[in-house]
Design a protein around this motif. Structure first.
Motif, PDB file in Angstrom:
ATOM      1  N   ASP A 134       0.874  -0.891   0.013  1.00  0.00           N
ATOM      2  CA  ASP A 134       0.103   0.024  -0.004  1.00  0.00           C
ATOM      3  C   ASP A 134       0.722   1.177  -0.076  1.00  0.00           C
ATOM      4  OD1 ASP A 134      -2.143  -1.766   0.013  1.00  0.00           O
ATOM      5  OD2 ASP A 134      -2.920  -1.333   2.032  1.00  0.00           O
ATOM      6  N   LEU A 135       0.097   2.372  -0.375  1.00  0.00           N
ATOM      7  CA  LEU A 135       1.043   3.578  -0.561  1.00  0.00           C
ATOM      8  C   LEU A 135       0.861   4.238   0.716  1.00  0.00           C
ATOM      9  CD1 LEU A 135       2.882   4.830  -2.706  1.00  0.00           C
ATOM     10  CD2 LEU A 135       0.767   5.966  -3.483  1.00  0.00           C
ATOM     11  N   PHE A 136       1.739   4.832   1.450  1.00  0.00           N
ATOM     12  CA  PHE A 136       1.584   5.914   2.439  1.00  0.00           C
ATOM     13  C   PHE A 136       2.291   7.470   2.127  1.00  0.00           C
ATOM     14  CE2 PHE A 136       3.585   8.352   5.855  1.00  0.00           C
ATOM     15  CZ  PHE A 136       2.641   8.210   6.773  1.00  0.00           C
ATOM     16  N   LYS A 137       1.319   8.131   2.420  1.00  0.00           N
ATOM     17  CA  LYS A 137       1.780   9.836   1.938  1.00  0.00           C
ATOM     18  C   LYS A 137       1.631  10.564   3.148  1.00  0.00           C
ATOM     19  CE  LYS A 137       0.396  13.472  -1.028  1.00  0.00           C
ATOM     20  NZ  LYS A 137      -0.386  14.053  -2.212  1.00  0.00           N
ATOM     21  N   GLY A 138       2.562  11.034   3.567  1.00  0.00           N
ATOM     22  CA  GLY A 138       2.960  11.694   4.993  1.00  0.00           C
ATOM     23  C   GLY A 138       3.814  12.855   4.762  1.00  0.00           C
ATOM     24  N   TYR A 139       4.227  13.565   5.936  1.00  0.00           N
ATOM     25  CA  TYR A 139       5.299  14.455   6.369  1.00  0.00           C
ATOM     26  C   TYR A 139       6.234  14.230   7.221  1.00  0.00           C
ATOM     27  CZ  TYR A 139       1.835  17.235   3.600  1.00  0.00           C
ATOM     28  OH  TYR A 139       0.985  17.416   2.749  1.00  0.00           O
ATOM     29  N   ILE A 140       7.597  14.677   6.900  1.00  0.00           N
ATOM     30  CA  ILE A 140       8.716  14.414   7.880  1.00  0.00           C
ATOM     31  C   ILE A 140       9.174  15.890   8.498  1.00  0.00           C
ATOM     32  CG2 ILE A 140      11.121  14.037   7.935  1.00  0.00           C
ATOM     33  CD1 ILE A 140       9.552  11.429   7.466  1.00  0.00           C
ATOM     34  N   SER A 141       8.930  15.840   9.971  1.00  0.00           N
ATOM     35  CA  SER A 141       9.292  17.263  10.452  1.00  0.00           C
ATOM     36  C   SER A 141      10.671  17.058  11.327  1.00  0.00           C
ATOM     37  CB  SER A 141       8.197  17.728  11.652  1.00  0.00           C
ATOM     38  OG  SER A 141       7.670  16.612  12.293  1.00  0.00           O
ATOM     39  N   LEU A 142      11.537  17.918  11.130  1.00  0.00           N
ATOM     40  CA  LEU A 142      12.908  17.732  11.764  1.00  0.00           C
ATOM     41  C   LEU A 142      13.212  19.123  12.518  1.00  0.00           C
ATOM     42  CD1 LEU A 142      15.265  15.817  11.201  1.00  0.00           C
ATOM     43  CD2 LEU A 142      15.993  17.390   9.319  1.00  0.00           C
TER      44      LEU A 142
END
Length: 164
Positions: A134-142
């Motif tokens: 499955d495809l996951f779409k998200g964000y990385i915060s650093l």
């Protein structure tokens, strides 16, 4: 029945049978291609991790339990200390975690170096019903601090990945 009508009926039946078999074969071929995933757009989406200019992010893996493994690189002019990293499906600072790197739980990156980091994106199937493939779409915060200036910064990047 007249002979001409019988010939016409036989011709019509042959026509229907020929096209019927052709349609059946095409249907079976399409079903096989569908089952192989040929018509699934996520099959063709590459894994992608992006951060703002000066920082690089290359994707390694995202497991079905929600742990993403990414490689963060520093191409800034100054060394940085990564103090927290987060991953989620919306662009917020929720789920920020200190990187596991005893004794300081910070990751030091000098210019031109990279470091592999594991971070929890979601807590498993109850939060995100992902299966392998499955495809996951998200964000990385650093969160990081520039070592030369001492200025803390927060940046956001995007992550698109297939679950493994």
């Amino acid at each position: 029945m007249r002979k001409e009508n019988i010939v016409k009926a036989q011709s019509a039946m042959e026509y229907l049978m020929t096209y019927g078999w052709a349609i059946l074969i095409i249907g079976i071929a399409l079903a096989a291609l569908f089952e192989l995933g040929l018509f699934n757009p996520s099959t063709y989406v590459p894994n992608l991790c992006t951060l703002p200019s000066g920082l690089s992010c290359s994707f390694t893996s995202l497991s079905t339990n929600g742990v993403v493994q990414i490689q963060i690189g520093d191409s800034l002019h100054d060394p940085i200390n990564i103090t927290a990293i987060g991953c989620n499906t919306n662009k917020t600072l929720n789920n920020m975690q200190a990187p596991y790197n005893p004794p300081s739980n910070q990751i030091y990156l000098s210019p031109g170096t990279t470091q592999v980091i594991n971070v929890q994106c979601y807590s498993g199937p109850s939060e995100y019903s992902g299966r392998a493939g499955d495809l996951f779409k998200g964000y990385i915060s650093l969160n990081y601090t520039d070592d030369a200036t001492g200025i803390p910064s927060t940046v956001f990047g995007s992550l698109v990945a297939k679950l493994t």
